[in-house]
Design a protein around this motif. Structure first.
Motif, PDB file in Angstrom:
ATOM      1  N   ASP A   1      29.686  -9.577  85.529  1.00 46.61           N
ATOM      2  CA  ASP A   1      30.960 -10.075  86.052  1.00 46.61           C
ATOM      3  C   ASP A   1      30.792 -11.563  86.350  1.00 46.61           C
ATOM      4  O   ASP A   1      29.922 -11.941  87.139  1.00 46.61           O
ATOM      5  N   HIS A   2      31.606 -12.397  85.695  1.00 50.55           N
ATOM      6  CA  HIS A   2      31.405 -13.831  85.902  1.00 50.55           C
ATOM      7  C   HIS A   2      32.696 -14.629  85.775  1.00 50.55           C
ATOM      8  O   HIS A   2      33.664 -14.178  85.146  1.00 50.55           O
TER       9      HIS A   2
ATOM     10  N   ARG B   1      28.496 -10.655  91.157  1.00 47.58           N
ATOM     11  CA  ARG B   1      29.398 -11.579  90.443  1.00 47.58           C
ATOM     12  C   ARG B   1      28.794 -12.984  90.437  1.00 47.58           C
ATOM     13  O   ARG B   1      28.247 -13.430  91.451  1.00 47.58           O
ATOM     14  N   LEU B   2      28.941 -13.687  89.321  1.00 47.95           N
ATOM     15  CA  LEU B   2      28.444 -15.065  89.215  1.00 47.95           C
ATOM     16  C   LEU B   2      29.607 -16.023  88.973  1.00 47.95           C
ATOM     17  O   LEU B   2      30.374 -15.860  88.011  1.00 47.95           O
TER      18      LEU B   2
ATOM     19  N   VAL C   1      25.693 -17.493  80.333  1.00 51.58           N
ATOM     20  CA  VAL C   1      26.385 -16.721  81.383  1.00 51.58           C
ATOM     21  C   VAL C   1      27.235 -15.622  80.742  1.00 51.58           C
ATOM     22  O   VAL C   1      27.212 -14.461  81.164  1.00 51.58           O
TER      23      VAL C   1
ATOM     24  N   CYS D   1      21.974 -11.633  87.972  1.00 47.68           N
ATOM     25  CA  CYS D   1      23.234 -11.169  88.565  1.00 47.68           C
ATOM     26  C   CYS D   1      23.743  -9.924  87.839  1.00 47.68           C
ATOM     27  O   CYS D   1      24.180  -8.960  88.482  1.00 47.68           O
TER      28      CYS D   1
ATOM     29  N   ALA E   1      22.343 -15.620  85.450  1.00 47.18           N
ATOM     30  CA  ALA E   1      23.312 -14.676  84.893  1.00 47.18           C
ATOM     31  C   ALA E   1      22.674 -13.314  84.619  1.00 47.18           C
ATOM     32  O   ALA E   1      23.276 -12.271  84.897  1.00 47.18           O
TER      33      ALA E   1
ATOM     34  N   THR F   1      37.914 -12.827  85.468  1.00 48.59           N
ATOM     35  CA  THR F   1      36.709 -13.194  84.727  1.00 48.59           C
ATOM     36  C   THR F   1      37.039 -14.170  83.598  1.00 48.59           C
ATOM     37  O   THR F   1      38.192 -14.326  83.208  1.00 48.59           O
TER      38      THR F   1
ATOM     39  N   HIS G   1      30.006 -19.735  87.992  1.00 45.54           N
ATOM     40  CA  HIS G   1      29.160 -20.782  87.414  1.00 45.54           C
ATOM     41  C   HIS G   1      29.990 -22.043  87.188  1.00 45.54           C
ATOM     42  O   HIS G   1      31.042 -21.980  86.552  1.00 45.54           O
TER      43      HIS G   1
ATOM     44  N   ALA H   1      28.236 -12.101  95.536  1.00 43.80           N
ATOM     45  CA  ALA H   1      28.469 -13.156  94.541  1.00 43.80           C
ATOM     46  C   ALA H   1      27.446 -14.272  94.681  1.00 43.80           C
ATOM     47  O   ALA H   1      26.923 -14.517  95.766  1.00 43.80           O
TER      48      ALA H   1
END
Ligand SMILES: NC(=O)c1ccc[n+]([C@@H]2O[C@H](COP(=O)([O-])OP(=O)(O)OC[C@H]3O[C@@H](n4cnc5c(N)ncnc54)[C@H](OP(=O)(O)O)[C@@H]3O)[C@@H](O)[C@H]2O)c1
Length: 290
Positions: free
Chosen positions: A143-144, A96-97, A137, A90, A87, A203, A99, A55
């Motif tokens: 995946d964020h 995973r991000l 993003v 990633c 983003a 998410t 933010h 991540a």
């Protein structure tokens, strides 16, 4: 144990996130701006591709709200395009991000608290840049989690609480705006939530701020009471304190998410914890406030 890269790790929130992730036993890459500039797409790609990060927690941002009015392109370069660089890198790496975003994406005119699905309508250049970051993003398709927070204070960065304590040491009285409502949030509360979010499956957009709400005047008064300061705090209006960037009158962030909502403690408890942490709270006052 997860491998977590923290960007903006030299900042107020980023330093707390990096320290919290280390304390939680994660393998942490803390990147200050000098080591990773998120506006440099090639450097971002290299940093994220170089190691198998689970991540990235993005705490890097242009945070000079008033300065953004005059330098909107530079603010967007960091808060919009920089977030997009992270983003996309990633998403390509399967990382995973998490933010970090802000209450400034809203116009502040809603009568009640803002929830995640409320329409964004920023009134400031800073807010527009942060919204551009959220959109970038989401558009990258990886995946964020976008975590919006508000009224942050903590160690290692300029913030309202520290400013009030400093001014109280210099003056007999201070005037503080009493017509903007929000949720003060201690980085010591938010950082563990962001670290948990880095390894959680949920998410989308999350609102995360101290529970309850107050005005800046009420926050200042609470901080000075806890500090045992004799400085008087007088309420004033936004109108009498003009700034280049418009401030949202209502910044209260609530959550409509269910079990995966990011929950923080009461803002008063965060304030007591911070002031105790930095050795400012008087033990009796701190006890009384809880
Ligand atoms: N502070 C608040 O009240 C508040 C409220 C809501 C949301 N947020 C959000 O919370 C996050 C953290 O803010 P903060 O309060 O911790 O601010 P901060 O102390 O100013 O930290 C931001 C960090 O980002 C770094 N940075 C700036 N441009 C960069 C770039 N191009 N590449 C890499 N790093 C860069 C800054 O480095 P330099 O110092 O060297 O420029 C600084 O260390 C931000 O996303 C902000 O929008 C803050």
């Amino acid at each position: 144990m997860a491998r977590v890269l923290v960007t903006g790790a030299g900042g107020m929130l980023g330093s707390a996130v990096a320290a919290t992730a280390v304390a939680a036993g994660h393998d942490v890459g803390a990147r200050e701006r000098s080591r990773l500039d998120i506006t440099d797409a090639a450097a971002v790609q290299e940093a994220i591709g170089a190691e198998p990060w689970d991540a990235v927690v993005n705490c890097a941002a242009w945070t000079d709200v008033d300065g953004a009015e005059e330098h909107e392109a530079q603010a967007i370069a960091v808060n919009g395009e920089g977030a997009g660089n992270l983003a996309r890198a990633c998403a390509a790496a399967g990382t995973r991000l998490v933010h970090v975003s802000t209450d400034y994406v809203f116009d502040g005119t809603k009568a009640g608290p803002y929830v995640e699905s409320d329409p964004a309508a920023p009134r400031s250049a800073y807010g527009r840049g942060k919204l551009a970051g959220e959109e970038a993003v989401a558009a990258a398709g990886g995946d964020h989690a976008i975590v919006r927070t508000s009224w942050l204070y903590g160690a290692g960065g300029g913030n309202f609480v520290d400013t009030i304590l400093r001014l109280a040491g210099e003056r007999d009285s201070i005037s503080v705006v009493d017509d903007q409502l929000g949720r003060p949030t201690w980085t010591g509360d938010l950082a563990p939530a962001l670290v948990a979010c880095a390894t959680a499956p949920a998410t989308g957009i999350f609102h995360a701020a101290g529970q309850g709400s107050c005005t800046w005047f009420e926050l200042a008064r609470a901080a000075l009471e806890l500090a045992g300061s004799p400085c008087r705090v007088e309420p004033t209006s936004t109108e009498s304190f003009p700034r280049p960037a418009p401030r949202p009158a209502n910044s209260v962030l609530d959550s409509e998410r269910g079990a995966d909502a990011v929950k923080l403690g009461a803002w008063e408890d965060g304030l007591v914890a911070y002031l105790t942490d930095i050795g400012v709270a008087q033990p009796a006052a701190a006890g009384g406030a809880q």
